[in-house]
Design an enzyme around this catalytic site. Sequence first.
Site, short mmCIF file in Angstrom:
data_model
loop_
_atom_site.label_atom_id
_atom_site.label_comp_id
_atom_site.label_asym_id
_atom_site.label_seq_id
_atom_site.Cartn_x
_atom_site.Cartn_y
_atom_site.Cartn_z
N LYS A 1 -9.13 1.45 -5.18
CA LYS A 1 -8.10 2.37 -4.72
C LYS A 1 -8.48 3.83 -4.92
O LYS A 1 -8.01 4.71 -4.20
CB LYS A 1 -6.77 2.06 -5.42
CG LYS A 1 -6.23 0.67 -5.12
CD LYS A 1 -5.05 0.30 -6.01
CE LYS A 1 -4.56 -1.11 -5.75
NZ LYS A 1 -3.47 -1.52 -6.68
N TYR B 1 -1.03 1.37 -14.34
CA TYR B 1 0.28 0.83 -14.03
C TYR B 1 1.31 1.19 -15.10
O TYR B 1 1.38 2.34 -15.51
CB TYR B 1 0.18 -0.69 -13.80
CG TYR B 1 -0.96 -1.06 -12.89
CD1 TYR B 1 -1.03 -0.57 -11.59
CD2 TYR B 1 -2.00 -1.89 -13.33
CE1 TYR B 1 -2.08 -0.88 -10.76
CE2 TYR B 1 -3.07 -2.20 -12.50
CZ TYR B 1 -3.10 -1.70 -11.22
OH TYR B 1 -4.15 -2.01 -10.40
N SER C 1 -8.53 -3.27 -7.95
CA SER C 1 -7.77 -2.02 -7.77
C SER C 1 -8.57 -0.76 -8.07
O SER C 1 -8.11 0.34 -7.75
CB SER C 1 -6.51 -2.04 -8.63
OG SER C 1 -5.55 -2.91 -8.08
N TYR D 1 -7.14 -4.06 3.15
CA TYR D 1 -6.82 -3.95 1.73
C TYR D 1 -7.50 -5.05 0.91
O TYR D 1 -8.11 -4.79 -0.13
CB TYR D 1 -5.31 -4.01 1.54
CG TYR D 1 -4.88 -4.00 0.10
CD1 TYR D 1 -4.99 -2.85 -0.68
CD2 TYR D 1 -4.37 -5.15 -0.50
CE1 TYR D 1 -4.60 -2.85 -2.01
CE2 TYR D 1 -3.98 -5.15 -1.82
CZ TYR D 1 -4.10 -4.00 -2.58
OH TYR D 1 -3.72 -4.01 -3.89
N VAL E 1 -7.74 -5.89 -11.78
CA VAL E 1 -7.47 -7.20 -12.39
C VAL E 1 -8.71 -8.07 -12.45
O VAL E 1 -8.67 -9.16 -13.03
CB VAL E 1 -6.32 -7.94 -11.67
CG1 VAL E 1 -5.02 -7.18 -11.82
CG2 VAL E 1 -6.66 -8.20 -10.21
#
Length: 314
Positions: free
Chosen positions: A68, A243, A65, A192, A261
């Site tokens: 991103k 998050y 992530s 993705y 992760v």
Amino acid sequence: MRRDLPALIAEIVALAAAAEDRGTVATYIPELAKVDPARFGIAVATADGRVLVGGDADTGFSIQSISKVFALTLALGKVGDQLWERVGREPSGNAFNSIVQLEQEQGIPRNPFINAGAIVVSDVNLGGHQPRVAIGEIVRFIRYLSGDDGIAINEDVAASESATGFRNLALANYMRAFGNVRHPVDLVLGLYVHQCAIEMSCRQLALAGRYLMLGGRHPDGGRVISPGRARRINALMLTCGHYDASGDFAFRVGIPGKSGVGGGILAIVPGCASIAVWSPGLNANGNSQIGTQALERLAIDMGWSVFSAPGSDA
């Protein structure tokens, strides 16, 4: 008083090596479950051009992530503030792969750093092309930012994630039903998944983050993004980058950060440093346990916090 940075990095590496509770590696992506939880790396790229490293700083890992951040930078370059009509800018308060809020909020994800928001960003970056064209653009962008043409995709991780990504498939189809994913879902998720499977070391990642440390400028003098856009990306990293533990990270560490992760975290001290840490074991919120502790120690001992006055103790 601020510590000597090389000595502090060495101390952090020693503390990380001695830690007994290292969290749990991600198992829902089978390739990530194979990574040794004893690994730890740290790299700090400073505004004056130094790169200080410790531990496994040159070992590659799946950035997941963290990608991103770079994907968001590219999407904003393509559509500008129109992106915010399709993606929010608020913390979600839920897990990174939650589907709970999408029905209530008509398929508009809370922010670009949860999975649903990042899938919409991938839809923007796809731009009518095949996934291989769009992922090539992201890889080239990261290579430019880091100054390293050796950065590539770990195809084993991509295949592993594709084979088990049923929740992401559900998120994408749900948003497609609301018209917020506009390309075929398989193409969007192809981009993705491969974006998340980019493999980098802490050294490469810290170098790639320098544009956010330098107000949108590349160290070679070129302009990557405007100062205002760099400030806003940093703001989103601070408020949404961890998050449902983003508030705790801001409280404990006090600088913008984006976790993955795979166990990596990219953290930015505007005007001072771009930092990457990696330790594969995750805490209950899916963020690197030892990596978060290392950043907390680094930020406190160096007096690095966006909430502190210059020269004061963090």
